[in-house]
Design a protein around this motif. Structure first.
Motif, PDB file in Angstrom:
ATOM      1  N   ASN A   1      42.249  -9.060   2.981  1.00 35.35           N
ATOM      2  CA  ASN A   1      41.902  -9.344   4.459  1.00 35.35           C
ATOM      3  C   ASN A   1      43.041  -8.860   5.184  1.00 35.35           C
ATOM      4  O   ASN A   1      42.734  -8.265   6.106  1.00 35.35           O
ATOM      5  N   MET A   2      44.334  -8.791   4.641  1.00 37.04           N
ATOM      6  CA  MET A   2      45.474  -8.410   5.921  1.00 37.04           C
ATOM      7  C   MET A   2      45.765  -7.031   5.513  1.00 37.04           C
ATOM      8  O   MET A   2      45.412  -6.588   6.974  1.00 37.04           O
ATOM      9  N   MET A   3      44.856  -6.542   4.581  1.00 35.78           N
ATOM     10  CA  MET A   3      45.128  -4.955   5.149  1.00 35.78           C
ATOM     11  C   MET A   3      43.301  -4.230   5.630  1.00 35.78           C
ATOM     12  O   MET A   3      42.926  -3.115   5.971  1.00 35.78           O
ATOM     13  N   ASP A   4      42.104  -5.411   5.998  1.00 31.96           N
ATOM     14  CA  ASP A   4      41.195  -4.838   6.279  1.00 31.96           C
ATOM     15  C   ASP A   4      40.268  -4.370   5.610  1.00 31.96           C
ATOM     16  O   ASP A   4      39.183  -4.001   5.952  1.00 31.96           O
ATOM     17  N   LEU A   5      40.737  -4.697   4.718  1.00 30.10           N
ATOM     18  CA  LEU A   5      39.748  -3.961   2.958  1.00 30.10           C
ATOM     19  C   LEU A   5      38.538  -5.102   2.651  1.00 30.10           C
ATOM     20  O   LEU A   5      38.756  -6.096   2.823  1.00 30.10           O
ATOM     21  N   ARG A   6      38.137  -4.151   2.591  1.00 32.58           N
ATOM     22  CA  ARG A   6      36.461  -4.889   2.717  1.00 32.58           C
ATOM     23  C   ARG A   6      35.493  -4.820   1.495  1.00 32.58           C
ATOM     24  O   ARG A   6      35.003  -3.913   0.970  1.00 32.58           O
ATOM     25  N   ILE A   7      34.846  -5.794   0.883  1.00 36.69           N
ATOM     26  CA  ILE A   7      34.406  -5.205   0.161  1.00 36.69           C
ATOM     27  C   ILE A   7      32.564  -5.128   0.583  1.00 36.69           C
ATOM     28  O   ILE A   7      32.235  -6.429   0.559  1.00 36.69           O
ATOM     29  N   VAL A   8      31.894  -3.667  -0.112  1.00 39.17           N
ATOM     30  CA  VAL A   8      30.508  -3.132   0.828  1.00 39.17           C
ATOM     31  C   VAL A   8      29.730  -3.886  -0.015  1.00 39.17           C
ATOM     32  O   VAL A   8      28.836  -3.979  -0.221  1.00 39.17           O
ATOM     33  N   GLU A   9      30.114  -3.191  -1.475  1.00 42.38           N
ATOM     34  CA  GLU A   9      28.623  -3.256  -2.320  1.00 42.38           C
ATOM     35  C   GLU A   9      29.227  -3.763  -4.146  1.00 42.38           C
ATOM     36  O   GLU A   9      30.858  -3.702  -4.089  1.00 42.38           O
TER      37      GLU A   9
ATOM     38  N   CYS B   1      49.011   1.306   0.220  1.00 47.79           N
ATOM     39  CA  CYS B   1      47.242   1.138   0.576  1.00 47.79           C
ATOM     40  C   CYS B   1      46.228   1.271   0.231  1.00 47.79           C
ATOM     41  O   CYS B   1      45.424   1.394  -0.926  1.00 47.79           O
ATOM     42  N   LEU B   2      46.646   2.599  -0.862  1.00 45.66           N
ATOM     43  CA  LEU B   2      45.556   3.425  -1.570  1.00 45.66           C
ATOM     44  C   LEU B   2      45.223   2.634  -2.925  1.00 45.66           C
ATOM     45  O   LEU B   2      44.580   3.052  -3.579  1.00 45.66           O
ATOM     46  N   PHE B   3      46.585   2.082  -3.427  1.00 44.83           N
ATOM     47  CA  PHE B   3      46.860   1.741  -4.878  1.00 44.83           C
ATOM     48  C   PHE B   3      46.027   0.099  -4.601  1.00 44.83           C
ATOM     49  O   PHE B   3      45.316  -0.292  -5.427  1.00 44.83           O
ATOM     50  N   THR B   4      45.843  -0.247  -4.158  1.00 43.19           N
ATOM     51  CA  THR B   4      45.893  -1.575  -3.505  1.00 43.19           C
ATOM     52  C   THR B   4      44.120  -1.367  -3.407  1.00 43.19           C
ATOM     53  O   THR B   4      43.221  -2.553  -3.900  1.00 43.19           O
ATOM     54  N   ILE B   5      43.510  -1.095  -2.623  1.00 40.99           N
ATOM     55  CA  ILE B   5      41.658  -0.416  -2.791  1.00 40.99           C
ATOM     56  C   ILE B   5      41.175   0.113  -4.046  1.00 40.99           C
ATOM     57  O   ILE B   5      41.075  -0.394  -4.514  1.00 40.99           O
ATOM     58  N   GLY B   6      41.915   1.065  -5.259  1.00 43.14           N
ATOM     59  CA  GLY B   6      42.187   0.900  -6.165  1.00 43.14           C
ATOM     60  C   GLY B   6      42.002  -0.155  -7.037  1.00 43.14           C
ATOM     61  O   GLY B   6      40.567  -0.334  -7.753  1.00 43.14           O
TER      62      GLY B   6
ATOM     63  N   MET C   1      23.157 -12.859 -12.139  1.00 45.94           N
ATOM     64  CA  MET C   1      24.518 -12.778 -10.747  1.00 45.94           C
ATOM     65  C   MET C   1      23.752 -13.049  -9.222  1.00 45.94           C
ATOM     66  O   MET C   1      22.832 -11.865  -9.263  1.00 45.94           O
ATOM     67  N   ASP C   2      24.603 -13.472  -9.080  1.00 48.22           N
ATOM     68  CA  ASP C   2      24.018 -13.637  -7.102  1.00 48.22           C
ATOM     69  C   ASP C   2      25.254 -12.493  -6.501  1.00 48.22           C
ATOM     70  O   ASP C   2      26.109 -13.768  -5.955  1.00 48.22           O
ATOM     71  N   TYR C   3      25.008 -11.469  -6.971  1.00 46.32           N
ATOM     72  CA  TYR C   3      26.337 -10.321  -5.993  1.00 46.32           C
ATOM     73  C   TYR C   3      25.820 -10.392  -4.182  1.00 46.32           C
ATOM     74  O   TYR C   3      27.570 -10.465  -3.838  1.00 46.32           O
ATOM     75  N   GLU C   4      25.384 -10.857  -3.523  1.00 48.98           N
ATOM     76  CA  GLU C   4      25.936 -11.081  -2.115  1.00 48.98           C
ATOM     77  C   GLU C   4      26.944 -11.947  -2.448  1.00 48.98           C
ATOM     78  O   GLU C   4      27.889 -12.712  -0.980  1.00 48.98           O
ATOM     79  N   LYS C   5      26.881 -13.325  -2.937  1.00 41.45           N
ATOM     80  CA  LYS C   5      27.740 -14.808  -2.360  1.00 41.45           C
ATOM     81  C   LYS C   5      28.727 -14.547  -3.856  1.00 41.45           C
ATOM     82  O   LYS C   5      30.158 -14.402  -2.985  1.00 41.45           O
ATOM     83  N   LEU C   6      28.457 -12.825  -4.580  1.00 42.06           N
ATOM     84  CA  LEU C   6      30.806 -12.817  -5.088  1.00 42.06           C
ATOM     85  C   LEU C   6      30.335 -11.925  -4.001  1.00 42.06           C
ATOM     86  O   LEU C   6      31.929 -12.012  -3.931  1.00 42.06           O
ATOM     87  N   ILE C   7      30.403 -11.337  -3.470  1.00 42.61           N
ATOM     88  CA  ILE C   7      31.129 -10.253  -2.200  1.00 42.61           C
ATOM     89  C   ILE C   7      31.418 -11.223  -1.460  1.00 42.61           C
ATOM     90  O   ILE C   7      32.784 -11.010  -0.627  1.00 42.61           O
ATOM     91  N   LYS C   8      30.667 -11.967  -0.936  1.00 45.38           N
ATOM     92  CA  LYS C   8      30.704 -13.097   0.484  1.00 45.38           C
ATOM     93  C   LYS C   8      32.582 -14.583   0.127  1.00 45.38           C
ATOM     94  O   LYS C   8      33.607 -14.089   0.449  1.00 45.38           O
ATOM     95  N   ILE C   9      32.667 -14.454  -1.209  1.00 44.85           N
ATOM     96  CA  ILE C   9      33.565 -15.195  -1.656  1.00 44.85           C
ATOM     97  C   ILE C   9      34.908 -14.129  -1.926  1.00 44.85           C
ATOM     98  O   ILE C   9      35.854 -15.146  -1.445  1.00 44.85           O
ATOM     99  N   ARG C  10      34.135 -13.587  -2.479  1.00 46.26           N
ATOM    100  CA  ARG C  10      35.927 -12.258  -2.286  1.00 46.26           C
ATOM    101  C   ARG C  10      36.150 -11.697  -1.553  1.00 46.26           C
ATOM    102  O   ARG C  10      37.791 -11.725  -1.126  1.00 46.26           O
ATOM    103  N   ASN C  11      35.779 -11.374  -0.465  1.00 46.80           N
ATOM    104  CA  ASN C  11      36.041 -10.967   0.654  1.00 46.80           C
ATOM    105  C   ASN C  11      37.241 -12.386   1.361  1.00 46.80           C
ATOM    106  O   ASN C  11      37.629 -12.345   1.710  1.00 46.80           O
ATOM    107  N   ALA C  12      36.030 -13.253   1.008  1.00 44.75           N
ATOM    108  CA  ALA C  12      37.089 -14.604   2.029  1.00 44.75           C
ATOM    109  C   ALA C  12      38.356 -15.322   1.650  1.00 44.75           C
ATOM    110  O   ALA C  12      38.933 -16.137   1.805  1.00 44.75           O
ATOM    111  N   THR C  13      38.031 -15.514   0.200  1.00 47.80           N
ATOM    112  CA  THR C  13      39.396 -15.911  -0.946  1.00 47.80           C
ATOM    113  C   THR C  13      40.541 -14.303  -1.369  1.00 47.80           C
ATOM    114  O   THR C  13      41.794 -14.465  -1.409  1.00 47.80           O
TER     115      THR C  13
END
Length: 139
Positions: A18-26, A54-59, A1-13
């Motif tokens: 995104n509306m909450m400024d929540l980003r996947i870091v790792e 907000c907290l629940f969405t992060i979870g 699995m290419d985790y960098e691509k997975l992060i990029k796709i999940r962050n983009a979609t």
């Protein structure tokens, strides 16, 4: 699995995250970390602490990211979530999910949401069902 691509796709979609400024870091096998940095007034409730939604969405996003680390689409089945402390004067939020069980159909993740001082504000358990479809990493 290419985790960098997975992060990029999940962050983009993930438009809600995104509306909450929540980003996947790792993301790595059975694990994920997310962040909101900086926290702004849009993340607060009327008493100026971090909004529970907000907290629940992060979870949910963090656990879902860990569950997606196997390259298969998943959906949240349920959750047990505890709000432990108010997020007052919070400048950064970090979510961290670790795998409790990985199964063919059901997987379960534990999540902690911490502030900039590594104080745990909330924690939860999220089971996911496999949809049996691979995650497409190409646009």
């Amino acid at each position: 699995m290419d985790y960098e691509k997975l992060i990029k796709i999940r962050n983009a979609t993930n438009y809600f995250a995104n509306m909450m400024d929540l980003r996947i870091v790792e993301i790595k096998k059975g694990y994920a970390r997310t962040a909101i940095d900086p926290v702004t007034k849009t993340h607060l409730n009327p008493i100026n602490s971090i909004h529970g939604g907000c907290l629940f969405t992060i979870g949910d996003v963090t656990a879902g990211s860990a569950a997606s680390s196997y390259g298969i689409q998943v959906t949240t089945l349920d959750s047990h979530f505890n709000f432990l402390r108010p997020g007052l004067h919070t400048t950064k939020l970090t979510g961290e999910a670790t795998e409790l069980k990985h199964g063919k159909n059901i997987s379960v993740y534990s999540v902690q949401i911490k502030d900039q001082d590594a104080t745990i504000l909330a924690e939860g358990t999220f089971p996911f069902a496999s949809l049996g479809k691979p995650i497409v990493l190409e646009n």
